[in-house]
Design an enzyme around this catalytic site. Structure first.
Site, PDB file in Angstrom:
ATOM      1  N   ASP A 272      11.004 -51.508 -23.361  1.00 23.34           N
ATOM      2  CA  ASP A 272      11.270 -51.659 -24.791  1.00 23.34           C
ATOM      3  C   ASP A 272      11.018 -50.337 -25.533  1.00 23.34           C
ATOM      4  OD1 ASP A 272      11.595 -52.689 -27.296  1.00 23.34           O
ATOM      5  OD2 ASP A 272      10.151 -54.320 -27.065  1.00 23.34           O
ATOM      6  N   GLU A 309      16.591 -51.816 -26.410  1.00 21.13           N
ATOM      7  CA  GLU A 309      16.722 -50.697 -27.354  1.00 21.13           C
ATOM      8  C   GLU A 309      17.531 -51.119 -28.569  1.00 21.13           C
ATOM      9  OE1 GLU A 309      19.245 -51.701 -24.858  1.00 21.13           O
ATOM     10  OE2 GLU A 309      19.930 -50.926 -26.740  1.00 21.13           O
ATOM     11  N   GLY A 311      20.345 -52.193 -29.238  1.00 15.91           N
ATOM     12  CA  GLY A 311      21.746 -51.789 -29.413  1.00 15.91           C
ATOM     13  C   GLY A 311      21.932 -50.338 -29.813  1.00 15.91           C
ATOM     14  N   ASP A 332      15.891 -58.163 -32.814  1.00 13.86           N
ATOM     15  CA  ASP A 332      15.266 -59.383 -32.287  1.00 13.86           C
ATOM     16  C   ASP A 332      15.874 -60.645 -32.885  1.00 13.86           C
ATOM     17  OD1 ASP A 332      13.692 -57.565 -31.063  1.00 13.86           O
ATOM     18  OD2 ASP A 332      11.788 -58.324 -31.852  1.00 13.86           O
TER      19      ASP A 332
END
Ligand code: GLA
Length: 508
Positions: A272, A309, A311, A332
């Protein structure tokens, strides 16, 4: 194409939500009658699960009732905008398109008391000592392709802890969830990965080894347990120094962490971006993700590599070259209709890039988490299946209702998602009734018609509009599990508000 438009929520790690007790740091220029928030504030939040304290720095500028600036947490930073009313203020992430402020506070006697994503913090004027430690810049590697790990020939399926449990996930939850994956039939339906998201991390010792925190006393033992159930186990980290939740992450320790994950028996890594944005530019996403891709490859263990990431950086164009098996196309997801539809819309432009081994990920499922209607959850599941999205359940499998079970375990819908051709559906007809079509390996097509309207509506599907060769031979409604008849080349039915008609249509 859809006519709906949405603002991109660029880096909206919801993560900040549950975990970040924030810290603001502000220096206060106040006058007696009208407090002013302009300045730098150091905020202190809750104690994290690894014993460290959540912190944030807030740089603010107040002009009348308008507030702007930057919030920097341990694991993220964002530009903010908001308003001030007397001593009270509210802040929104500039790019997040959120309806509610993520951070609110009151300035009283030169201090701020507030909440960030619902977590309490207090802030005082910042001093240089409050600044976060400076991380030495590590140049990412030169670009070169990482060999394909041979995994995820169809979109990964499993369960992930974040959507429902956030920082409350622990060893016991994961073990009992693994049990439930078996007893509920989820495993046998293909949901194989049991993925631990953020907040498992402890602290790094002097030799750089990252420990687990008190919630995960024996990660290897846990992995063995999950494997003994015929399941696989996933874990989470970040290419930055901190995860989105503020926990230590893999920056500068990529190989060491990859080896440790492999030694534990980890089968899946969600990686992430989070605080990597404080060190690298979006243009450096590819080499930064390549670094962990290579480290995973070097372990020799097959580990699904999930890039998270939001997008950024046209990820779909290069992710397979860093051996990414899936990559996020969105911010999210929240357990709300608008958020779910927003995410599926962002999945649309990336359709050409999906295929065996490499999938666009509009984020994990919210089915069963309680804030959408059953029709909306059926639409959610269907759209994820149509767009060949990873199916990672985000609910409590141990206690799910029969309706939730019938949605997640609908084998005919799962078969659409897992179709070996690996094509991602695109919307072909816009309007209140939106039609999506996905070609399938056996020559049939999956057709989804979503009713975006607030009232029920009648849909008519014309066989001549479908990309099947010849006349329609058979068609099946994948939610009623009944055959349907095309009379005079057309099938009509009523679709409830926010519901979906999902057909599998074959021709000869
Ligand atoms: C980010 C990700 C979420 C979740 C959290 C954990 O917000 O996008 O899916 O992993 O971080 O902190």
């Amino acid at each position: 194409m859809t006519t709906r438009t949405f603002t991109t929520r660029r880096t909206a790690p919801a993560v900040f939500a549950g975990v970040a007790g924030i810290l603001l740091a502000i220096s206060l220029t106040s006058c007696k009658s009208q407090p002013n928030l302009t300045g730098n504030w150091a905020a202190t939040g809750k104690t994290l699960e690894n014993g460290e304290q959540q912190k944030a720095l807030l740089q603010l500028k107040q002009e009348g009732s308008q507030l702007s600036g930057t919030v920097r947490g341990l694991g993220f930073q964002t530009d903010v905008k908001g308003t001030v009313n007397g001593s009270h203020f509210e802040l929104f992430g500039v790019d997040w398109n959120d309806k509610k402020p993520f951070l609110v506070g009151d300035l009283v006697d030169g201090k701020i008391e507030g909440t960030e994503w619902g977590e309490k913090f207090s802030a005082k004027p910042a001093t240089p000592a409050d600044d976060f430690p400076k991380e030495a810049y590590i140049e990412p590697p030169p670009l070169h392709p990482v060999p394909y790990n041979g995994l995820a020939k169809t979109p990964p399926m499993g369960w992930n802890s974040w959507n429902l449990f956030a920082e409350k996930v622990d060893d016991k939850t994961v073990r009992t969830m693994a049990d439930a994956m078996v007893s509920s039939g989820m495993r046998d339906a293909g949901y194989i990965y049991v993925n631990i998201d953020d907040t498992w991390e402890g602290v790094r010792d002097a030799s750089g080894v990252l420990a687990t925190n008190h919630k995960f006393p024996d990660m290897k033992g846990l992995a063995d347990y999950v494997h003994s159930k015929g399941l696989k186990i996933g874990i989470y980290s970040s290419p930055g120094p901190r995860t989105c939740g503020g926990y230590p992450a893999s920056y500068g320790h990529e190989e060491q962490d990859a080896k440790m994950f492999a030694a534990w028996g980890i089968d899946y890594l969600k990686y992430d971006w989070c605080s990597a944005s404080t060190i690298y530019k979006d243009a450096q996403l590819q080499p930064v993700y390549q670094k962990m891709g290579e480290a995973l490859h070097a372990t020799g263990r097959p580990i699904v590599y999930s890039l998270c990431e939001y997008g950024l950086g046209s990820v779909e164009k290069w992710a397979p070259q860093v051996d990414g098996n899936l990559w996020r196309t969105t911010g999210d997801i929240r357990d709300e209709w608008d958020s779910m539809m927003d995410n599926i819309d962002k999945q649309v432009p990336t359709a050409p890039y999906a295929g065996p081994g490499h999938w666009n990920d509009p984020d994990m499922l919210e089915v069963g988490n309680g804030h959408m209607s059953d029709d909306e959850y059926r639409t959610h599941m269907s759209l994820w299946a149509l767009t060949a999205a990873p199916l990672l359940a985000g609910n409590d499998i141990r206690t799910m209702t029969d309706t939730t079970r019938s949605i997640l375990l609908n084998k005919e819908v799962i078969a659409i998602d897992q179709d070996p051709l690996g094509k991602q559906a695109s919307p072909v007809k816009a309007g209140k009734l939106e039609t999506w079509i996905k070609p399938l390996k056996d020559g049939s097509v999956a057709v989804g018609v979503v009713n975006l309207d607030a009232a029920s509506a009648t849909a008519a599907i014309k066989a001549s509009d479908l990309p099947v060769k010849g006349t329609v031979k058979s068609a099946r409604d994948l939610w009623t599990h009944q055959p349907v008849k095309f009379a005079d080349g057309q099938y009509s039915t009523t679709i409830p508000s926010h519901g979906i008609l999902l057909l599998r249509v074959s021709a000869r």
